[in-house]
Design a protein around this motif. Structure first.
Motif, PDB file in Angstrom:
ATOM      1  N   MET A  29       0.863  -1.202   0.048  1.00  0.00           N
ATOM      2  CA  MET A  29       0.198   0.164   0.004  1.00  0.00           C
ATOM      3  C   MET A  29       0.853   1.358  -0.087  1.00  0.00           C
ATOM      4  N   LEU A  30       0.417   2.028  -0.621  1.00  0.00           N
ATOM      5  CA  LEU A  30       1.394   3.622  -0.805  1.00  0.00           C
ATOM      6  C   LEU A  30       0.882   4.329   0.372  1.00  0.00           C
ATOM      7  N   THR A  31       1.722   5.161   0.600  1.00  0.00           N
ATOM      8  CA  THR A  31       1.483   6.082   1.942  1.00  0.00           C
ATOM      9  C   THR A  31       0.492   6.853   1.991  1.00  0.00           C
ATOM     10  N   ASP A  32      -0.342   6.959   0.619  1.00  0.00           N
ATOM     11  CA  ASP A  32      -1.518   7.633   0.540  1.00  0.00           C
ATOM     12  C   ASP A  32      -2.713   6.724   0.452  1.00  0.00           C
ATOM     13  N   GLY A  33      -2.371   5.543   0.737  1.00  0.00           N
ATOM     14  CA  GLY A  33      -3.545   4.686   0.901  1.00  0.00           C
ATOM     15  C   GLY A  33      -3.966   4.100  -0.562  1.00  0.00           C
ATOM     16  N   GLY A  34      -3.158   4.040  -1.443  1.00  0.00           N
ATOM     17  CA  GLY A  34      -3.482   3.263  -2.741  1.00  0.00           C
ATOM     18  C   GLY A  34      -2.700   2.113  -2.950  1.00  0.00           C
ATOM     19  N   PRO A  35      -2.936   0.939  -3.595  1.00  0.00           N
ATOM     20  CA  PRO A  35      -2.324  -0.066  -3.818  1.00  0.00           C
ATOM     21  C   PRO A  35      -1.383  -0.016  -4.787  1.00  0.00           C
ATOM     22  N   ALA A  36      -0.075  -0.531  -4.979  1.00  0.00           N
ATOM     23  CA  ALA A  36       1.183  -0.449  -5.731  1.00  0.00           C
ATOM     24  C   ALA A  36       1.870  -1.773  -5.793  1.00  0.00           C
ATOM     25  N   LEU A  37       2.337  -2.257  -6.944  1.00  0.00           N
ATOM     26  CA  LEU A  37       3.102  -3.295  -7.248  1.00  0.00           C
ATOM     27  C   LEU A  37       4.228  -2.894  -7.966  1.00  0.00           C
ATOM     28  N   ASP A  38       5.611  -3.233  -7.394  1.00  0.00           N
ATOM     29  CA  ASP A  38       6.805  -2.756  -7.881  1.00  0.00           C
ATOM     30  C   ASP A  38       7.665  -4.022  -8.264  1.00  0.00           C
ATOM     31  N   LEU A  39       8.282  -4.255  -9.385  1.00  0.00           N
ATOM     32  CA  LEU A  39       9.062  -5.211 -10.119  1.00  0.00           C
ATOM     33  C   LEU A  39      10.347  -4.686 -10.122  1.00  0.00           C
ATOM     34  N   SER A  75       6.778  -0.035 -12.160  1.00  0.00           N
ATOM     35  CA  SER A  75       5.816  -0.030 -10.956  1.00  0.00           C
ATOM     36  C   SER A  75       4.418   0.394 -11.484  1.00  0.00           C
ATOM     37  N   TYR A  76       3.506  -0.251 -10.758  1.00  0.00           N
ATOM     38  CA  TYR A  76       2.012   0.102 -11.173  1.00  0.00           C
ATOM     39  C   TYR A  76       1.317   0.429  -9.873  1.00  0.00           C
ATOM     40  N   ALA A  77       0.399   1.367 -10.027  1.00  0.00           N
ATOM     41  CA  ALA A  77      -0.158   1.874  -8.756  1.00  0.00           C
ATOM     42  C   ALA A  77      -1.696   2.318  -9.066  1.00  0.00           C
ATOM     43  N   ILE A  78      -2.432   2.756  -8.149  1.00  0.00           N
ATOM     44  CA  ILE A  78      -3.725   3.531  -8.208  1.00  0.00           C
ATOM     45  C   ILE A  78      -3.772   4.285  -6.846  1.00  0.00           C
ATOM     46  N   THR A  79      -3.547   5.376  -7.216  1.00  0.00           N
ATOM     47  CA  THR A  79      -3.508   6.492  -5.899  1.00  0.00           C
ATOM     48  C   THR A  79      -4.646   6.893  -5.299  1.00  0.00           C
ATOM     49  N   GLU A  80      -4.676   7.428  -4.252  1.00  0.00           N
ATOM     50  CA  GLU A  80      -5.863   7.712  -3.552  1.00  0.00           C
ATOM     51  C   GLU A  80      -6.722   8.637  -4.083  1.00  0.00           C
ATOM     52  N   LYS A  81      -6.458   9.558  -5.005  1.00  0.00           N
ATOM     53  CA  LYS A  81      -7.143  10.269  -5.922  1.00  0.00           C
ATOM     54  C   LYS A  81      -7.671   9.630  -7.046  1.00  0.00           C
TER      55      LYS A  81
END
Length: 209
Positions: free
Chosen positions: A73-83, A93-99
């Motif tokens: 989980m990112l610090t802003d609350g979204g999920p992330a995948l790092d390769l 890196s793939y992510a969906i941010t809180e916004k």
């Protein structure tokens, strides 16, 4: 939106590096594309598979114990995948941010961001390309109204712009290091070309016709 504002408008720049699906051969090797992978065989044994696992982070390691993937989980609350590559360098890196921004970032073998692709929560896609010095060199985005905008950057900022309005009218702009339009060639609604020149502050100084 006026001609000047249209050329100054840059709806989205995705930071640090994004790419898209163009030329998938640059990112997929023939041996591993479409799910082909190396499998490790172990003696068959009966295991109990839990229906689900709940955690804040999952780390995938290779046979040597090196981290190759990190789902967290990112610090802003979204999920992330790092390769990571075999040397431990972050490569994607793939992510969906809180916004609500969905973004992908890609890095070179030194870990420098090179490209990135993102879509905002309100549906505006954007692509950004960087050089090996992490300097932004090109962006392309599409506004909510359907207008694509391409920007080419020099070492000090945007220098060239290419735009197509929602009405289908193309235009070309020259920009100074401050991002101000100093020259614009556009097609008008009656199918004619119009050239406008601006001073360093962005005010019109000449035009044809």
């Amino acid at each position: 939106m006026g001609r000047k504002e249209r050329w100054l408008y840059l709806s989205l720049i995705v930071v640090a590096g994004m790419i898209g699906g163009a030329a998938s051969s640059l990112f997929l090797h023939a041996g591993t594309a479409f799910g082909a992978a190396v499998h490790h065989h172990h003696a068959a044994k009966k295991v109990t598979i839990p229906p689900s696992i709940t955690a804040h982070e999952f780390i995938l390691v290779d046979d040597s114990g090196a981290k190759r993937a990190d789902l967290h989980m990112l610090t802003d609350g979204g999920p992330a995948l790092d390769l990571y590559d075999a040397g431990g360098t972050l490569r994607a890196s793939y992510a969906i941010t809180e916004k609500g921004v969905a973004r992908a970032r890609f890095y070179n073998a030194k870990g420098d961001p090179q490209a990135g692709l993102g879509v905002t929560a309100d549906g505006r896609p954007a692509l950004a390309l960087l050089d090996t010095n992490r300097v932004l060199r090109s962006t392309i985005d599409v506004s909510q109204q359907g207008a694509p905008t391409l920007r080419l950057f020099g070492a000090k900022g945007a220098e060239l712009g290419l735009d197509v309005t929602p009405e289908g009218l193309p235009g070309f702009a020259l920009l100074n290091p401050a991002g101000k339009t100093v020259g614009a060639l556009v097609e008008t609604a009656d199918g004619k070309a119009s050239l406008t020149l601006y001073d360093a502050s962005g005010y019109v100084v000449a035009g044809l016709p």
